[in-house]
Design a protein around this motif. Structure first.
Motif, mmCIF file in Angstrom:
data_model
loop_
_atom_site.group_PDB
_atom_site.id
_atom_site.type_symbol
_atom_site.label_atom_id
_atom_site.label_comp_id
_atom_site.label_asym_id
_atom_site.label_seq_id
_atom_site.Cartn_x
_atom_site.Cartn_y
_atom_site.Cartn_z
ATOM 1 N N HIS A 155 0.836 -1.199 0.000
ATOM 2 C CA HIS A 155 0.000 0.000 0.000
ATOM 3 C C HIS A 155 0.873 1.252 0.000
ATOM 4 C CE1 HIS A 155 -2.286 -3.198 2.158
ATOM 5 N NE2 HIS A 155 -3.292 -2.743 1.443
ATOM 6 N N SER A 156 2.028 1.161 0.623
ATOM 7 C CA SER A 156 2.904 2.305 0.838
ATOM 8 C C SER A 156 3.910 2.444 -0.297
ATOM 9 C CB SER A 156 3.660 2.151 2.166
ATOM 10 O OG SER A 156 2.785 1.882 3.235
ATOM 11 N N ARG A 157 4.475 3.644 -0.399
ATOM 12 C CA ARG A 157 5.548 3.908 -1.352
ATOM 13 C C ARG A 157 6.880 3.664 -0.663
ATOM 14 N NH1 ARG A 157 8.193 8.849 -2.762
ATOM 15 N NH2 ARG A 157 6.811 9.880 -1.259
ATOM 16 N N VAL A 158 7.779 2.950 -1.322
ATOM 17 C CA VAL A 158 9.099 2.656 -0.768
ATOM 18 C C VAL A 158 10.123 3.601 -1.399
ATOM 19 C CG1 VAL A 158 10.919 0.930 -0.508
ATOM 20 C CG2 VAL A 158 8.518 0.237 -0.384
ATOM 21 N N THR A 159 10.872 4.287 -0.563
ATOM 22 C CA THR A 159 11.971 5.123 -1.049
ATOM 23 C C THR A 159 13.201 4.839 -0.196
ATOM 24 O OG1 THR A 159 11.189 6.953 0.342
ATOM 25 C CG2 THR A 159 10.520 6.965 -1.977
ATOM 26 N N VAL A 160 14.325 5.357 -0.655
ATOM 27 C CA VAL A 160 15.605 5.109 0.019
ATOM 28 C C VAL A 160 16.262 6.450 0.320
ATOM 29 C CG1 VAL A 160 17.867 4.019 -0.166
ATOM 30 C CG2 VAL A 160 15.858 2.927 -1.201
ATOM 31 N N GLU B 144 12.501 3.874 3.679
ATOM 32 C CA GLU B 144 11.334 4.663 4.087
ATOM 33 C C GLU B 144 10.064 4.092 3.469
ATOM 34 O OE1 GLU B 144 9.881 9.295 4.412
ATOM 35 O OE2 GLU B 144 11.257 8.768 2.793
ATOM 36 N N LEU B 145 9.042 3.947 4.307
ATOM 37 C CA LEU B 145 7.700 3.585 3.850
ATOM 38 C C LEU B 145 6.795 4.789 4.048
ATOM 39 C CD1 LEU B 145 7.082 -0.014 5.291
ATOM 40 C CD2 LEU B 145 7.728 0.624 2.972
ATOM 41 N N SER B 146 6.180 5.264 2.970
ATOM 42 C CA SER B 146 5.272 6.407 3.037
ATOM 43 C C SER B 146 3.869 5.923 2.750
ATOM 44 C CB SER B 146 5.671 7.475 2.016
ATOM 45 O OG SER B 146 6.985 7.925 2.254
ATOM 46 N N THR C 167 -8.272 7.923 5.487
ATOM 47 C CA THR C 167 -9.386 8.659 6.070
ATOM 48 C C THR C 167 -9.607 8.312 7.530
ATOM 49 O OG1 THR C 167 -10.924 6.960 5.270
ATOM 50 C CG2 THR C 167 -10.574 8.893 3.855
ATOM 51 N N SER C 168 -8.818 7.395 8.070
ATOM 52 C CA SER C 168 -8.934 7.045 9.479
ATOM 53 C C SER C 168 -7.589 6.583 9.992
ATOM 54 C CB SER C 168 -9.975 5.940 9.690
ATOM 55 O OG SER C 168 -9.505 4.705 9.172
ATOM 56 N N LEU C 169 -7.403 6.709 11.297
ATOM 57 C CA LEU C 169 -6.181 6.203 11.915
ATOM 58 C C LEU C 169 -6.070 4.700 11.713
ATOM 59 C CD1 LEU C 169 -3.707 6.584 13.770
ATOM 60 C CD2 LEU C 169 -5.255 6.268 15.721
ATOM 61 N N THR C 170 -7.190 3.996 11.844
ATOM 62 C CA THR C 170 -7.174 2.541 11.677
ATOM 63 C C THR C 170 -6.691 2.155 10.291
ATOM 64 O OG1 THR C 170 -8.944 2.234 13.294
ATOM 65 C CG2 THR C 170 -8.596 0.466 11.703
ATOM 66 N N GLY C 171 -7.201 2.847 9.259
ATOM 67 C CA GLY C 171 -6.778 2.544 7.904
ATOM 68 C C GLY C 171 -5.303 2.788 7.693
ATOM 69 N N CYS C 172 -4.794 3.890 8.224
ATOM 70 C CA CYS C 172 -3.367 4.216 8.093
ATOM 71 C C CYS C 172 -2.516 3.158 8.782
ATOM 72 C CB CYS C 172 -3.116 5.597 8.691
ATOM 73 S SG CYS C 172 -1.384 6.121 8.671
ATOM 74 N N VAL C 173 -2.869 2.824 10.029
ATOM 75 C CA VAL C 173 -2.077 1.877 10.809
ATOM 76 C C VAL C 173 -2.137 0.483 10.204
ATOM 77 C CG1 VAL C 173 -1.983 0.671 13.033
ATOM 78 C CG2 VAL C 173 -2.170 3.172 12.959
ATOM 79 N N ASP C 174 -3.328 0.031 9.812
ATOM 80 C CA ASP C 174 -3.464 -1.324 9.265
ATOM 81 C C ASP C 174 -2.640 -1.499 7.998
ATOM 82 O OD1 ASP C 174 -5.127 -1.957 11.338
ATOM 83 O OD2 ASP C 174 -6.977 -1.996 10.158
ATOM 84 N N ASP C 175 -2.675 -0.506 7.107
ATOM 85 C CA ASP C 175 -1.910 -0.615 5.867
ATOM 86 C C ASP C 175 -0.410 -0.641 6.146
ATOM 87 O OD1 ASP C 175 -4.204 -0.696 4.383
ATOM 88 O OD2 ASP C 175 -4.049 1.337 3.588
ATOM 89 N N LEU C 176 0.046 0.228 7.035
ATOM 90 C CA LEU C 176 1.475 0.252 7.343
ATOM 91 C C LEU C 176 1.924 -1.018 8.043
ATOM 92 C CD1 LEU C 176 1.978 3.975 8.405
ATOM 93 C CD2 LEU C 176 3.179 2.803 6.552
ATOM 94 N N GLN C 177 1.109 -1.541 8.950
ATOM 95 C CA GLN C 177 1.484 -2.787 9.625
ATOM 96 C C GLN C 177 1.587 -3.941 8.630
ATOM 97 O OE1 GLN C 177 -1.475 -2.891 12.849
ATOM 98 N NE2 GLN C 177 0.213 -2.724 14.308
ATOM 99 N N ALA D 113 5.317 -7.491 5.496
ATOM 100 C CA ALA D 113 5.825 -8.005 4.227
ATOM 101 C C ALA D 113 7.296 -7.640 4.023
ATOM 102 C CB ALA D 113 4.981 -7.466 3.078
ATOM 103 N N VAL D 114 7.650 -6.383 4.315
ATOM 104 C CA VAL D 114 9.037 -5.943 4.130
ATOM 105 C C VAL D 114 9.965 -6.683 5.082
ATOM 106 C CG1 VAL D 114 10.606 -3.987 4.385
ATOM 107 C CG2 VAL D 114 8.416 -3.682 3.215
ATOM 108 N N ARG D 115 9.552 -6.836 6.328
ATOM 109 C CA ARG D 115 10.400 -7.553 7.284
ATOM 110 C C ARG D 115 10.630 -9.000 6.839
ATOM 111 N NH1 ARG D 115 7.340 -4.418 11.661
ATOM 112 N NH2 ARG D 115 8.898 -2.964 12.462
ATOM 113 N N GLY D 116 9.586 -9.621 6.323
ATOM 114 C CA GLY D 116 9.752 -10.991 5.853
ATOM 115 C C GLY D 116 10.723 -11.087 4.699
#
Length: 437
Positions: free
Chosen positions: A78-83, A90-92, A97-107, A112-115
């Motif tokens: 969901h996020s944009r990856v930059t270096v 960096e994950l952007s 539209t909600s804190l839940t949506g922002c947090v869930d997508d980043l988590q 995925a990135v950690r794996g």
């Protein structure tokens, strides 16, 4: 001799875009930096150090860092990856539209990135300043070559900022244009007034030696030691648009880009963008364009950067898998819940007023926040009021139980005890297993 008709025609010289006037530049900044409307979106940009899973204190070879970046970019996120220049990942997030949506997508993206990185023997670490020396720039490009040369004129802080710093940047809407609790002028002021409290509460870059030895937030020391204007906040007694426009135009030009793909970028000395608009500042400089102004704005690094929304840039990267979500949730609550916003504004303004009007991050309050964290009793009192107000607001904003628990845990572990993550010695070194909250 006749010309070979089969040869391709010569490539024409690039046609430069039209130049702009000083008035046009002011109008452009006014229009793009504060997009007004009801506050409804939130976003976050998370910077991480990438380290070896078994030997994290050893610098990674460039080829392994590049492999980590390639693996992250190949994922469907969901996020944009930059270096960042030193190899920080960096994950952007997308605006949510909600804190839940922002947090869930980043988590989900972080999982995925950690794996992907762990399969290659690497992990992410949340630390505001990389303790590994020497600083090494991974990215080579005209932008970073010019940036390094520019900052080298004033000392080592620029290279440290580029190659060794990591943050949690929280983005909130600018708000309505009219005055009041949701007005963009008030939200602009709140972001700056709260800045020192956020620096102190989330300090996570303790230095053991060097110019910031003993500081809880050495990363903030680095920012305060950049050139005399580029990282400063504008005066807050001005209208936000007018104040930021003056700040942007009266800051030196970092570099003048070449229209030719492999051309050298000029690095003028002592030429502000306003100088460039009025006279060229230097006979060798071409006339500035709207694209040059857009680029110039990306080379400004104040603690709060207006980019249509407000980008809060003063928070250190946080330890643990979920440490980052605490500053995202707290900032969201203190800006977008009216009751919590009123508490935060009153508390932060009362504290800031006692320290004078010198702009951040060079204000004495900001220095105390960076040096002492919440060991400063005034900052501790202010942080306690703000965090408790945020905790009360999160259920009203629909925050998940997981987010509420994370904020409550941080508040009890750190804020109420006058501590910050930098006071946990184990979080300040690169070890094989980072302590989790």
């Amino acid at each position: 001799m006749s010309q070979d008709s089969s040869a391709p025609p010569p490539t024409p010289d690039p046609i430069p875009p039209p130049s702009i006037s000083e008035t046009q530049a002011e109008d452009l900044i006014h229009g793009i930096c504060f997009k007004t409307g009801p506050p409804r979106l939130i976003g976050a940009e998370l910077e991480w150090l990438v380290v070896d899973a078994e030997h994290p204190a050893r610098p990674l070879p460039p080829e392994r860092l590049r492999a980590a970046h390639t693996a992250a970019r190949a994922l469907p996120l969901h996020s944009r990856v930059t270096v960042e220049p030193g190899g920080q990942l960096e994950l952007s997030s997308a605006p949510a539209t909600s804190l839940t949506g922002c947090v869930d997508d980043l988590q989900a993206d972080l999982t995925a990135v950690r794996g992907a990185l762990l399969a290659r023997g690497m992990v992410l670490r949340g630390l505001g300043r990389d303790p590994r020396l020497p600083y090494r720039r991974l990215l080579n490009s005209p932008r970073y070559d010019a940036m390094e040369a520019y900052f080298d004129r004033t000392g080592p802080a620029g290279r440290a900022m580029m190659c060794a710093s990591a943050s949690v940047q929280v983005c909130v809407d600018a708000g309505h244009q009219e005055p009041g609790a949701l007005g963009h002028g008030r939200r602009w002021r709140l972001a700056h007034l709260l800045g020192a409290v956020l620096v102190a509460a989330f300090a996570n870059s303790r230095a053991q030696e060097g110019p910031y030895a003993g500081w809880r937030c050495a990363r903030q020391g680095i920012w305060s030691d950049l050139d005399s204007r580029r990282a400063l906040a504008p005066p807050l007694d001005a209208d936000p648009r007018a104040g930021w426009t003056r700040q942007a135009l009266d800051t030196e030009v970092m570099c003048v880009r070449s229209y030719e793909g492999d051309g050298m970028w000029e690095i003028p000395r002592g030429t502000t963008f306003r100088d460039w608009l009025r006279t060229g500042g230097n006979p060798s400089l071409r006339a500035p364009t709207a694209e040059d102004l857009d680029y110039h704005l990306t080379t400004l690094f104040p603690p709060v950067r207006p980019r249509g929304h407000l980008e809060l840039r003063m928070i250190d990267a946080q330890p643990g898998d979920d440490g980052w979500l605490v500053p995202v949730a707290v900032v969201h609550a203190l800006f977008d819940d009216p009751e919590a916003a009123e508490t935060a504004y009153r508390v932060a303004k009362g504290l800031a007023d006692s320290y004078g009007t010198q702009p951040a991050p060079r204000n004495p309050l900001w220095r105390s926040a960076a040096e002492h964290g919440l060991a400063d009793p005034e900052l501790r009192t202010a942080a306690k009021a703000c965090f408790l107000a945020a905790a009360e607001a999160l259920p009203r904003l629909g925050a998940s139980r997981h987010v509420q628990d994370a904020v409550a845990d941080f508040t009890h572990r750190y804020v109420l005890r006058g501590r910050c993550p930098a006071d946990d010695e184990s979080t300040q070194v690169l070890t094989g297993k980072e302590v989790r909250r």
